[in-house]
Design a protein around this motif. Sequence first.
Motif, short mmCIF file in Angstrom:
data_model
loop_
_atom_site.label_atom_id
_atom_site.label_comp_id
_atom_site.label_asym_id
_atom_site.label_seq_id
_atom_site.Cartn_x
_atom_site.Cartn_y
_atom_site.Cartn_z
N GLY A 194 0.82 -1.21 0.00
CA GLY A 194 0.00 0.00 0.00
C GLY A 194 0.85 1.26 0.00
O GLY A 194 0.56 2.21 -0.73
N LEU A 195 1.91 1.28 0.80
CA LEU A 195 2.81 2.43 0.82
C LEU A 195 3.52 2.59 -0.52
O LEU A 195 3.72 3.71 -1.01
CB LEU A 195 3.84 2.29 1.95
N PHE A 196 3.90 1.48 -1.13
CA PHE A 196 4.57 1.52 -2.42
C PHE A 196 3.63 2.10 -3.49
O PHE A 196 4.03 2.97 -4.28
CB PHE A 196 5.02 0.11 -2.81
N VAL A 197 2.40 1.65 -3.53
CA VAL A 197 1.43 2.16 -4.50
C VAL A 197 1.16 3.64 -4.25
O VAL A 197 1.05 4.44 -5.19
CB VAL A 197 0.12 1.33 -4.45
N TYR A 232 1.79 6.69 -6.88
CA TYR A 232 0.70 7.61 -7.20
C TYR A 232 1.15 9.06 -7.01
O TYR A 232 0.92 9.92 -7.86
CB TYR A 232 -0.50 7.30 -6.32
N ARG A 233 1.80 9.34 -5.90
CA ARG A 233 2.30 10.70 -5.63
C ARG A 233 3.35 11.11 -6.64
O ARG A 233 3.39 12.25 -7.08
CB ARG A 233 2.90 10.79 -4.23
N PHE A 234 4.23 10.17 -6.99
CA PHE A 234 5.31 10.48 -7.93
C PHE A 234 4.75 10.88 -9.29
O PHE A 234 5.19 11.85 -9.88
CB PHE A 234 6.24 9.28 -8.07
N TYR A 235 3.79 10.14 -9.80
CA TYR A 235 3.27 10.41 -11.13
C TYR A 235 2.30 11.59 -11.15
O TYR A 235 2.16 12.25 -12.17
CB TYR A 235 2.60 9.18 -11.72
N ASN A 236 1.64 11.91 -10.08
CA ASN A 236 0.70 13.03 -10.06
C ASN A 236 1.35 14.34 -9.67
O ASN A 236 0.82 15.40 -10.00
CB ASN A 236 -0.48 12.74 -9.14
N ASP A 237 2.47 14.31 -8.98
CA ASP A 237 3.13 15.54 -8.56
C ASP A 237 4.17 16.01 -9.56
O ASP A 237 4.70 17.10 -9.42
CB ASP A 237 3.79 15.37 -7.19
#
Length: 67
Positions: free
Chosen positions: A20-23, A27-32
């Motif tokens: 869950g932390l990895f996902v 998610y944060r990496f690709y959206n930020d």
Amino acid sequence: MNELDLTPGQYLVFILITLGLFVYELYRFYNDSEMIELPDKPQEEPVGQQLNPNYGAYIWLAGRRYN
């Protein structure tokens, strides 16, 4: 993972939380990430960097065979 002395249920929870932390990080990496905007019209290259219209003609001529 014998060093942690976890039960199979605890292993399952540990793996789910880790995934869950990895996902979440993905998610944060690709959206930020910043979006790169392209200019509306192409910019002219400086005169010194423009290509010669005959560029590559010598390669074409070198490949021709004269009979």
